[in-house]
Write a protein that holds these residues in place. Structure first.
Motif, PDB file in Angstrom:
ATOM      1  N   VAL A 118       0.807  43.974  13.623  1.00  0.00           N
ATOM      2  CA  VAL A 118       0.340  44.779  12.829  1.00  0.00           C
ATOM      3  C   VAL A 118       0.746  46.322  12.839  1.00  0.00           C
ATOM      4  CG1 VAL A 118      -1.871  45.823  11.873  1.00  0.00           C
ATOM      5  CG2 VAL A 118      -1.673  43.550  12.397  1.00  0.00           C
ATOM      6  N   ALA A 119       1.096  46.529  14.342  1.00  0.00           N
ATOM      7  CA  ALA A 119       1.459  47.850  14.948  1.00  0.00           C
ATOM      8  C   ALA A 119       2.980  47.906  14.620  1.00  0.00           C
ATOM      9  CB  ALA A 119       1.019  48.180  16.185  1.00  0.00           C
ATOM     10  N   ASN A 120       3.352  48.112  13.303  1.00  0.00           N
ATOM     11  CA  ASN A 120       4.800  48.399  13.221  1.00  0.00           C
ATOM     12  C   ASN A 120       5.098  49.687  12.134  1.00  0.00           C
ATOM     13  OD1 ASN A 120       4.536  47.601  10.298  1.00  0.00           O
ATOM     14  ND2 ASN A 120       4.463  45.610  11.014  1.00  0.00           N
ATOM     15  N   VAL A 121       6.328  50.061  12.086  1.00  0.00           N
ATOM     16  CA  VAL A 121       6.838  51.399  11.600  1.00  0.00           C
ATOM     17  C   VAL A 121       6.176  51.420   9.973  1.00  0.00           C
ATOM     18  CG1 VAL A 121       8.521  52.715  10.657  1.00  0.00           C
ATOM     19  CG2 VAL A 121       8.709  51.555  13.061  1.00  0.00           C
ATOM     20  N   ALA A 122       6.400  50.126   9.402  1.00  0.00           N
ATOM     21  CA  ALA A 122       5.959  49.979   8.018  1.00  0.00           C
ATOM     22  C   ALA A 122       4.367  50.350   7.801  1.00  0.00           C
ATOM     23  CB  ALA A 122       6.279  48.682   7.343  1.00  0.00           C
ATOM     24  N   ASN A 123       3.688  49.827   8.735  1.00  0.00           N
ATOM     25  CA  ASN A 123       2.048  50.182   8.832  1.00  0.00           C
ATOM     26  C   ASN A 123       1.774  51.412   8.928  1.00  0.00           C
ATOM     27  OD1 ASN A 123       1.635  47.406   7.772  1.00  0.00           O
ATOM     28  ND2 ASN A 123       1.166  46.634   9.566  1.00  0.00           N
ATOM     29  N   LEU A 124       2.716  51.928  10.065  1.00  0.00           N
ATOM     30  CA  LEU A 124       2.424  53.342  10.425  1.00  0.00           C
ATOM     31  C   LEU A 124       2.671  54.416   9.347  1.00  0.00           C
ATOM     32  CD1 LEU A 124       4.000  53.317  14.097  1.00  0.00           C
ATOM     33  CD2 LEU A 124       1.489  53.598  13.441  1.00  0.00           C
ATOM     34  N   LEU A 125       3.755  53.985   8.428  1.00  0.00           N
ATOM     35  CA  LEU A 125       3.947  54.929   7.204  1.00  0.00           C
ATOM     36  C   LEU A 125       2.805  54.682   6.319  1.00  0.00           C
ATOM     37  CD1 LEU A 125       7.606  54.411   6.820  1.00  0.00           C
ATOM     38  CD2 LEU A 125       6.770  56.335   7.513  1.00  0.00           C
ATOM     39  N   THR A 126       2.175  53.472   5.971  1.00  0.00           N
ATOM     40  CA  THR A 126       1.125  53.579   5.277  1.00  0.00           C
ATOM     41  C   THR A 126      -0.235  54.244   5.825  1.00  0.00           C
ATOM     42  OG1 THR A 126       1.667  51.267   4.838  1.00  0.00           O
ATOM     43  CG2 THR A 126      -0.453  51.775   4.252  1.00  0.00           C
ATOM     44  N   GLY A 127      -0.204  54.301   7.176  1.00  0.00           N
ATOM     45  CA  GLY A 127      -1.473  54.982   7.655  1.00  0.00           C
ATOM     46  C   GLY A 127      -1.048  56.351   7.392  1.00  0.00           C
ATOM     47  N   LEU A 128       0.032  56.917   7.505  1.00  0.00           N
ATOM     48  CA  LEU A 128       0.384  58.204   7.288  1.00  0.00           C
ATOM     49  C   LEU A 128       0.033  58.724   6.034  1.00  0.00           C
ATOM     50  CD1 LEU A 128       1.796  61.099   8.082  1.00  0.00           C
ATOM     51  CD2 LEU A 128       3.936  60.113   7.308  1.00  0.00           C
ATOM     52  N   ARG A 129       0.325  57.794   5.014  1.00  0.00           N
ATOM     53  CA  ARG A 129      -0.036  58.299   3.479  1.00  0.00           C
ATOM     54  C   ARG A 129      -1.766  58.512   3.629  1.00  0.00           C
ATOM     55  NH1 ARG A 129       2.487  54.482   1.853  1.00  0.00           N
ATOM     56  NH2 ARG A 129       1.092  53.017   0.856  1.00  0.00           N
ATOM     57  N   LEU A 130      -2.362  57.650   4.422  1.00  0.00           N
ATOM     58  CA  LEU A 130      -3.856  57.885   4.015  1.00  0.00           C
ATOM     59  C   LEU A 130      -4.102  59.121   4.998  1.00  0.00           C
ATOM     60  CD1 LEU A 130      -5.084  54.336   5.384  1.00  0.00           C
ATOM     61  CD2 LEU A 130      -5.397  55.374   3.162  1.00  0.00           C
ATOM     62  N   VAL A 131      -3.501  59.700   5.917  1.00  0.00           N
ATOM     63  CA  VAL A 131      -3.926  60.852   6.652  1.00  0.00           C
ATOM     64  C   VAL A 131      -3.470  61.972   5.785  1.00  0.00           C
ATOM     65  CG1 VAL A 131      -3.038  62.378   8.397  1.00  0.00           C
ATOM     66  CG2 VAL A 131      -3.603  59.925   8.811  1.00  0.00           C
ATOM     67  N   LEU A 132      -2.310  61.728   4.951  1.00  0.00           N
ATOM     68  CA  LEU A 132      -1.875  62.855   3.912  1.00  0.00           C
ATOM     69  C   LEU A 132      -3.017  63.239   2.753  1.00  0.00           C
ATOM     70  CD1 LEU A 132       1.842  62.424   3.911  1.00  0.00           C
ATOM     71  CD2 LEU A 132       0.764  64.287   4.938  1.00  0.00           C
ATOM     72  N   VAL A 133      -3.652  62.549   2.591  1.00  0.00           N
ATOM     73  CA  VAL A 133      -4.487  62.307   1.239  1.00  0.00           C
ATOM     74  C   VAL A 133      -5.334  63.678   1.597  1.00  0.00           C
ATOM     75  CG1 VAL A 133      -6.627  61.645  -0.013  1.00  0.00           C
ATOM     76  CG2 VAL A 133      -4.587  60.061   0.535  1.00  0.00           C
ATOM     77  N   PRO A 134      -6.347  63.920   2.791  1.00  0.00           N
ATOM     78  CA  PRO A 134      -7.278  65.149   2.859  1.00  0.00           C
ATOM     79  C   PRO A 134      -6.451  66.231   2.889  1.00  0.00           C
ATOM     80  CG  PRO A 134      -7.173  63.897   4.894  1.00  0.00           C
ATOM     81  CD  PRO A 134      -6.610  63.004   3.894  1.00  0.00           C
ATOM     82  N   VAL A 135      -5.089  66.221   3.540  1.00  0.00           N
ATOM     83  CA  VAL A 135      -4.003  67.326   3.533  1.00  0.00           C
ATOM     84  C   VAL A 135      -3.831  68.005   2.307  1.00  0.00           C
ATOM     85  CG1 VAL A 135      -2.192  68.507   4.474  1.00  0.00           C
ATOM     86  CG2 VAL A 135      -3.503  66.630   5.833  1.00  0.00           C
TER      87      VAL A 135
END
Length: 200
Positions: free
Chosen positions: A16-33
């Motif tokens: 689960v902890a792979n680059v693809a999922n990390l990019l998805t997580g980054l997208r979530l972080v960028l929402v409030p920004v």
């Protein structure tokens, strides 16, 4: 007794902890920004609207790369297939609601699109125990058209030639149409799967 060559090799599951999922997580972080940049000042400052567009564009690009990486390098996970569309909906939803709050986009468009997105998300959760419904090609096209149309509305169109507003409006109408059609397609697919699924 079968020989060693007859035994199927164990294929490890993707972490689960792979680059693809990390990019998805980054997208979530960028929402409030993104939202913070969108609402700076009165929400119509040219510089900050351009910054908001850049953040939105980066988030949309991660959606392309996380899926491509997952498929190319065997990093596809059930978690990723579920989280990816949720991240998309949060990004698209926050942009639509933000634009409607600023008076740049009619509320009915936001309501129609969000009703479909929330409905499909609930449908995914409802059938989760039978497997994840992957994004269809129509759904991916819908997401792309939505992203481009929303991106044009995020840009400070008021200081650009009128043709940009016409283009943005046309693309948004197409996005609404694809949103409704693909929503019906997801429902029909779920109904068909439920009818063909063996009873337990």
């Amino acid at each position: 007794m079968p020989g060693q060559s007859d035994i199927d090799p164990v294929v490890p599951r993707a972490s689960v902890a792979n680059v693809a999922n990390l990019l998805t997580g980054l997208r979530l972080v960028l929402v409030p920004v993104f939202l913070a940049a969108l609402f700076v000042g009165d929400g119509h400052e040219t510089f900050w609207r351009t910054v908001a567009f850049a953040i939105f564009a980066v988030a949309v690009i991660t959606d392309h790369f996380d899926g491509a990486l997952a498929r190319a390098y065997g990093m596809v996970t059930e978690f990723g297939k579920l989280l990816d569309p949720i991240a998309d909906k949060l990004l698209i939803g926050s942009a639509l609601i933000g634009l409607s709050m600023l008076g740049d986009l009619p509320w009915w468009i936001t309501i129609v699109i969000m009703a479909r997105e929330i409905g499909v998300t609930l449908l995914r959760f409802a059938v989760l125990r039978h497997g994840v419904i992957p994004a269809s090609r129509g759904g991916k096209l819908k997401t792309l058209v939505q992203a481009v149309a929303i991106g044009l509305f995020i840009l400070p169109i008021a200081v650009w030639p009128p043709i940009w507003l016409t283009l943005a409006t046309g693309l948004m109408w197409l996005a609404v149409l694809l949103t409704v059609l693909t929503g019906f397609d997801y429902v029909l697919s779920a109904v068909r799967d439920s009818r063909t699924r063996p009873a337990t």
